[in-house]
Design a protein around this motif. Structure first.
Motif, PDB file in Angstrom:
ATOM      1  N   ASP A 120       7.136   3.015   8.513  1.00 28.64           N
ATOM      2  CA  ASP A 120       7.656   3.329   7.180  1.00 28.64           C
ATOM      3  C   ASP A 120       6.988   2.361   6.204  1.00 28.64           C
ATOM      4  O   ASP A 120       6.992   1.142   6.434  1.00 28.64           O
ATOM      5  CB  ASP A 120       9.180   3.147   7.198  1.00 28.64           C
ATOM      6  CG  ASP A 120       9.825   3.533   5.883  1.00 28.64           C
ATOM      7  OD1 ASP A 120       9.420   2.967   4.834  1.00 28.64           O
ATOM      8  OD2 ASP A 120      10.722   4.377   5.881  1.00 28.64           O
ATOM      9  N   HIS A 121       6.409   2.913   5.148  1.00 33.45           N
ATOM     10  CA  HIS A 121       5.684   2.094   4.167  1.00 33.45           C
ATOM     11  C   HIS A 121       6.560   0.944   3.629  1.00 33.45           C
ATOM     12  O   HIS A 121       6.082  -0.182   3.446  1.00 33.45           O
ATOM     13  CB  HIS A 121       5.234   3.009   3.025  1.00 33.45           C
ATOM     14  CG  HIS A 121       4.415   2.335   1.985  1.00 33.45           C
ATOM     15  ND1 HIS A 121       3.096   1.983   2.180  1.00 33.45           N
ATOM     16  CD2 HIS A 121       4.706   1.946   0.718  1.00 33.45           C
ATOM     17  CE1 HIS A 121       2.632   1.410   1.087  1.00 33.45           C
ATOM     18  NE2 HIS A 121       3.589   1.374   0.190  1.00 33.45           N
ATOM     19  N   LEU A 122       7.836   1.233   3.412  1.00 34.71           N
ATOM     20  CA  LEU A 122       8.720   0.203   2.861  1.00 34.71           C
ATOM     21  C   LEU A 122       9.008  -0.891   3.889  1.00 34.71           C
ATOM     22  O   LEU A 122       9.104  -2.063   3.543  1.00 34.71           O
ATOM     23  CB  LEU A 122      10.031   0.830   2.357  1.00 34.71           C
ATOM     24  CG  LEU A 122       9.834   1.759   1.163  1.00 34.71           C
ATOM     25  CD1 LEU A 122      11.135   2.419   0.756  1.00 34.71           C
ATOM     26  CD2 LEU A 122       9.270   1.001  -0.016  1.00 34.71           C
ATOM     27  N   GLY A 144       6.874  -1.795   6.005  1.00 39.39           N
ATOM     28  CA  GLY A 144       5.646  -2.586   5.905  1.00 39.39           C
ATOM     29  C   GLY A 144       5.767  -3.621   4.803  1.00 39.39           C
ATOM     30  O   GLY A 144       5.549  -4.821   5.027  1.00 39.39           O
ATOM     31  N   HIS A 145       6.165  -3.192   3.607  1.00 43.57           N
ATOM     32  CA  HIS A 145       6.293  -4.146   2.490  1.00 43.57           C
ATOM     33  C   HIS A 145       7.326  -5.233   2.823  1.00 43.57           C
ATOM     34  O   HIS A 145       7.096  -6.411   2.556  1.00 43.57           O
ATOM     35  CB  HIS A 145       6.713  -3.423   1.208  1.00 43.57           C
ATOM     36  CG  HIS A 145       5.564  -2.795   0.464  1.00 43.57           C
ATOM     37  ND1 HIS A 145       4.424  -3.475   0.120  1.00 43.57           N
ATOM     38  CD2 HIS A 145       5.392  -1.530  -0.020  1.00 43.57           C
ATOM     39  CE1 HIS A 145       3.591  -2.675  -0.546  1.00 43.57           C
ATOM     40  NE2 HIS A 145       4.153  -1.478  -0.633  1.00 43.57           N
ATOM     41  N   ILE A 146       8.462  -4.832   3.405  1.00 42.57           N
ATOM     42  CA  ILE A 146       9.522  -5.814   3.715  1.00 42.57           C
ATOM     43  C   ILE A 146       8.967  -6.926   4.614  1.00 42.57           C
ATOM     44  O   ILE A 146       9.209  -8.104   4.387  1.00 42.57           O
ATOM     45  CB  ILE A 146      10.718  -5.126   4.429  1.00 42.57           C
ATOM     46  CG1 ILE A 146      11.444  -4.169   3.486  1.00 42.57           C
ATOM     47  CG2 ILE A 146      11.687  -6.170   4.989  1.00 42.57           C
ATOM     48  CD1 ILE A 146      12.482  -3.281   4.176  1.00 42.57           C
ATOM     49  N   VAL A 157       9.154  -4.130  -4.703  1.00 41.12           N
ATOM     50  CA  VAL A 157       9.009  -3.695  -6.086  1.00 41.12           C
ATOM     51  C   VAL A 157       7.558  -3.252  -6.317  1.00 41.12           C
ATOM     52  O   VAL A 157       6.627  -4.032  -6.264  1.00 41.12           O
ATOM     53  CB  VAL A 157       9.519  -4.837  -7.013  1.00 41.12           C
ATOM     54  CG1 VAL A 157       8.708  -6.086  -6.916  1.00 41.12           C
ATOM     55  CG2 VAL A 157       9.672  -4.402  -8.419  1.00 41.12           C
ATOM     56  N   SER A 158       7.407  -1.921  -6.495  1.00 44.82           N
ATOM     57  CA  SER A 158       6.044  -1.384  -6.604  1.00 44.82           C
ATOM     58  C   SER A 158       6.018  -0.245  -7.621  1.00 44.82           C
ATOM     59  O   SER A 158       6.949  -0.071  -8.399  1.00 44.82           O
ATOM     60  CB  SER A 158       5.596  -0.882  -5.233  1.00 44.82           C
ATOM     61  OG  SER A 158       6.304   0.279  -4.900  1.00 44.82           O
ATOM     62  N   GLY A 159       4.938   0.542  -7.571  1.00 47.24           N
ATOM     63  CA  GLY A 159       4.819   1.656  -8.510  1.00 47.24           C
ATOM     64  C   GLY A 159       5.751   2.804  -8.149  1.00 47.24           C
ATOM     65  O   GLY A 159       6.112   3.619  -8.998  1.00 47.24           O
ATOM     66  N   ALA A 187       0.182  -5.909  -2.672  1.00 47.54           N
ATOM     67  CA  ALA A 187      -0.285  -4.563  -2.998  1.00 47.54           C
ATOM     68  C   ALA A 187      -0.468  -3.803  -1.683  1.00 47.54           C
ATOM     69  O   ALA A 187      -0.447  -4.408  -0.604  1.00 47.54           O
ATOM     70  CB  ALA A 187      -1.608  -4.663  -3.746  1.00 47.54           C
ATOM     71  N   ASP A 188      -0.651  -2.485  -1.759  1.00 40.70           N
ATOM     72  CA  ASP A 188      -0.743  -1.687  -0.532  1.00 40.70           C
ATOM     73  C   ASP A 188      -1.888  -2.164   0.357  1.00 40.70           C
ATOM     74  O   ASP A 188      -2.997  -2.428  -0.118  1.00 40.70           O
ATOM     75  CB  ASP A 188      -0.917  -0.210  -0.886  1.00 40.70           C
ATOM     76  CG  ASP A 188       0.389   0.379  -1.385  1.00 40.70           C
ATOM     77  OD1 ASP A 188       1.432  -0.299  -1.277  1.00 40.70           O
ATOM     78  OD2 ASP A 188       0.383   1.521  -1.873  1.00 40.70           O
ATOM     79  N   ASN A 189      -1.589  -2.274   1.641  1.00 37.99           N
ATOM     80  CA  ASN A 189      -2.556  -2.790   2.611  1.00 37.99           C
ATOM     81  C   ASN A 189      -2.151  -2.323   4.000  1.00 37.99           C
ATOM     82  O   ASN A 189      -1.043  -1.816   4.192  1.00 37.99           O
ATOM     83  CB  ASN A 189      -2.560  -4.329   2.543  1.00 37.99           C
ATOM     84  CG  ASN A 189      -1.245  -4.929   3.007  1.00 37.99           C
ATOM     85  OD1 ASN A 189      -1.033  -5.163   4.184  1.00 37.99           O
ATOM     86  ND2 ASN A 189      -0.300  -5.132   2.079  1.00 37.99           N
TER      87      ASN A 189
HETATM   88 ZN    ZN Z   1       3.439   0.214  -1.646  1.00 32.96          ZN
END
Ligand code: ZN
Ligand code: KG4
Length: 345
Positions: free
Chosen positions: A109-111, A113-115, A139-141, A317-319
């Protein structure tokens, strides 16, 4: 020790990374220049570009890590949330590789990933000082959410935006000001020029009541009507007037950044009070690249006696580094998918 290939194509970055005990390779192709002239991400252009870049980016990440596809044990891929057509490119590529080379497939899940991107040190090693439970602000776009993070892969949403994301507010206001896309970094630069002062005092009090949810759409409207009132924006024609001076661009940018930072910081302060068991906070996503926000969150935490970890900007940022890292612990947890995996599953 398993080796993971991570793949990320949920929006406008084509990314691949290799993780073993630490990050070994990390490649990102940003599509910003392709979308810039449209003032935002065009889904069809994003998909087409992912298709062109996914092969070279995966090969570059493998080369970076001095690995070949034979060295890979698991392929971790973002399958939600994001642009369906963009996700589909990464997922189909991952499934094809997994099938052809007999590798196990892991969905990320992309989120998530960010977490968990906060666990990555600048050099790609894993931090050992992040305790559970903690609170994470993503917090992103596309997202503005607060999570209570209990363990690797164990988290619950405790606050989220009811309309626009914070990054979207930056991008939309930047468009009104004629600053182009993406708005966040441009607004930060102009705000810095005038010392991050709150000239316009946009409304934020309603945000600070009761829940941990956010709402940013009213803020964009407040800026719009302020510009109309000043005669700097023609609402009927949707055009910027000549009297939108560089000074006014800076004042609006600075006021917007201070307002959004206030909202995010006060919500995290409130979340720490509501969840006193949280030992600290993390913050990630594209907006977490913002220096003013990073400082404000750190200061708030220092006063509250909690730690604050915000990863290096390349992991905000996305990675795919974050995708490979999540793939690592999901692999250890034996959480594998079949080749029938679809986007948004
Ligand atoms: Zn993102
Ligand atoms: O996480 P990300 O790369 O992609 C999404 O998943 O959305 O975030 C992109 C967002 C954009 O809205 C962009 O304007 C914002 O992050 N952003 C910033 C900054 N750098 C990127 N916002 C505020 N300040 C920045 N320095």
């Amino acid at each position: 020790m398993s080796v993971i290939l991570g793949i990320e194509t949920s929006c406008d970055e084509t990314a691949a990374a290799i993780f073993e005990q630490r990050l070994l390779g990390n490649c990102v192709f940003s599509q910003i220049s392709l979308h810039e002239k449209y003032g935002g991400v065009v889904p069809e252009i994003a998909s087409r570009s992912h298709l062109e870049k996914i092969g070279p980016i995966v090969r570059a990440a493998l080369a970076d890590a001095e690995k070949t596809i034979d060295d890979i044990d698991y392929i971790a891929v973002t399958n939600k949330p994001g642009l369906a057509g963009a996700l589909l490119i990464g997922l189909s590529y991952a499934k094809g590789l997994a099938y052809a080379h007999n590798k196990k497939l892991i969905k990320v899940d992309h989120l998530e990933g960010h977490i968990f991107s906060s666990f990555l040190h600048d050099d790609g090693s894993v931090r050992s000082d992040i305790e559970f439970p903690h609170l994470s602000l993503v917090v992103s776009g596309g997202h503005t959410s607060i999570f209570l993070v209990k363990n690797f892969g164990e988290y619950e949403t405790v606050g989220r935006t009811l309309d626009d994301a914070a990054g979207e507010a930056f991008d939309k206001v930047a468009k009104l000001l004629g600053l182009g896309y993406p708005g966040g970094p441009r607004i930060e630069k102009l705000a810095r020029d005038v010392g991050f002062k709150d000239f316009c005092q946009y409304p934020r009090t309603k945000q600070l009541t009761k829940t941990l949810d956010f709402s940013f759409s009213g803020l964009k409207t407040a800026v719009l009507y302020d510009l109309v009132k000043r005669g700097s924006y023609d609402l009927k024609e949707g055009i910027i007037e000549n009297n939108l001076t560089p000074e006014l661009q800076k004042e609006v940018s600075s006021s917007l950044l201070v307002c959004i930072t206030d909202i995010l910081t006060k919500k995290m302060e409130k979340a720490l009070k509501e969840f006193p068991e949280a030992k600290g906070i993390t913050c990630a996503g594209g907006v977490a690249c913002n220096g003013y926000l990073r400082d404000a969150l750190a200061t708030m935490c220092r006063k509250a006696g909690k730690w604050c970890v915000i990863p290096p900007r390349k992991y905000c940022a996305d990675n795919a580094a974050m995708v490979a890292f999540v793939g690592k612990y999901k692999g250890e947890q034996q959480k594998f998918e079949t080749l029938c995996l679809d986007v948004y599953e």
